[in-house]
Design a protein around this motif. Sequence first.
Motif, mmCIF file in Angstrom:
data_model
loop_
_atom_site.group_PDB
_atom_site.id
_atom_site.type_symbol
_atom_site.label_atom_id
_atom_site.label_comp_id
_atom_site.label_asym_id
_atom_site.label_seq_id
_atom_site.Cartn_x
_atom_site.Cartn_y
_atom_site.Cartn_z
ATOM 1 N N GLN A 1 -14.621 -44.195 -7.379
ATOM 2 C CA GLN A 1 -13.198 -44.496 -7.239
ATOM 3 C C GLN A 1 -12.460 -43.242 -6.808
ATOM 4 O O GLN A 1 -12.597 -42.196 -7.405
ATOM 5 N N MET A 2 -11.680 -43.406 -5.728
ATOM 6 C CA MET A 2 -10.947 -42.271 -5.194
ATOM 7 C C MET A 2 -9.631 -42.142 -5.945
ATOM 8 O O MET A 2 -8.784 -43.031 -5.907
ATOM 9 N N HIS A 3 -9.471 -41.019 -6.641
ATOM 10 C CA HIS A 3 -8.210 -40.778 -7.339
ATOM 11 C C HIS A 3 -7.214 -40.040 -6.472
ATOM 12 O O HIS A 3 -6.021 -40.074 -6.771
ATOM 13 N N LEU A 4 -7.693 -39.304 -5.460
ATOM 14 C CA LEU A 4 -6.844 -38.489 -4.614
ATOM 15 C C LEU A 4 -7.101 -38.832 -3.151
ATOM 16 O O LEU A 4 -8.246 -38.803 -2.708
ATOM 17 N N VAL A 5 -6.041 -39.125 -2.409
ATOM 18 C CA VAL A 5 -6.184 -39.465 -0.990
ATOM 19 C C VAL A 5 -5.180 -38.649 -0.189
ATOM 20 O O VAL A 5 -3.968 -38.821 -0.349
#
Length: 123
Positions: A1-5
């Motif tokens: 899961q990407m928390h920072l984009v």
Amino acid sequence: QMHLVESGGGLVQPGGSLRLSCVVSESVHYTSIGWFRKAPGKDEGVSCIANGFTYYADSVKGRFTVSRDNAKNTLYLQMNNLKPDDSGVYYCAASMKLVLRKNMCVWSGNDDWGQGTQVTVSS
């Protein structure tokens, strides 16, 4: 899961400006968050926010400004008067803990990182 984009990188001429954005997952609350850049032979923390304080690398002081919009869960890096040495891949990085070294946040592989955005300063 990407928390920072991250987003906002690109090609700009010397002296120009760019603004990077980092959207943070709403479910995560970090103690330190900021920007790290990687370039051949030169990796460095650029700027961070931690416990209400902001920190900047000497190489960007007076030119870069880090800020956050809590309503949008977004961290920004406004970069002005860009120089060719500012070129690199910029990563948003964040941690549940605060580690400072030489007045800059330090993040490890165990912390959260974005996918990176390329910044190229060239005429």
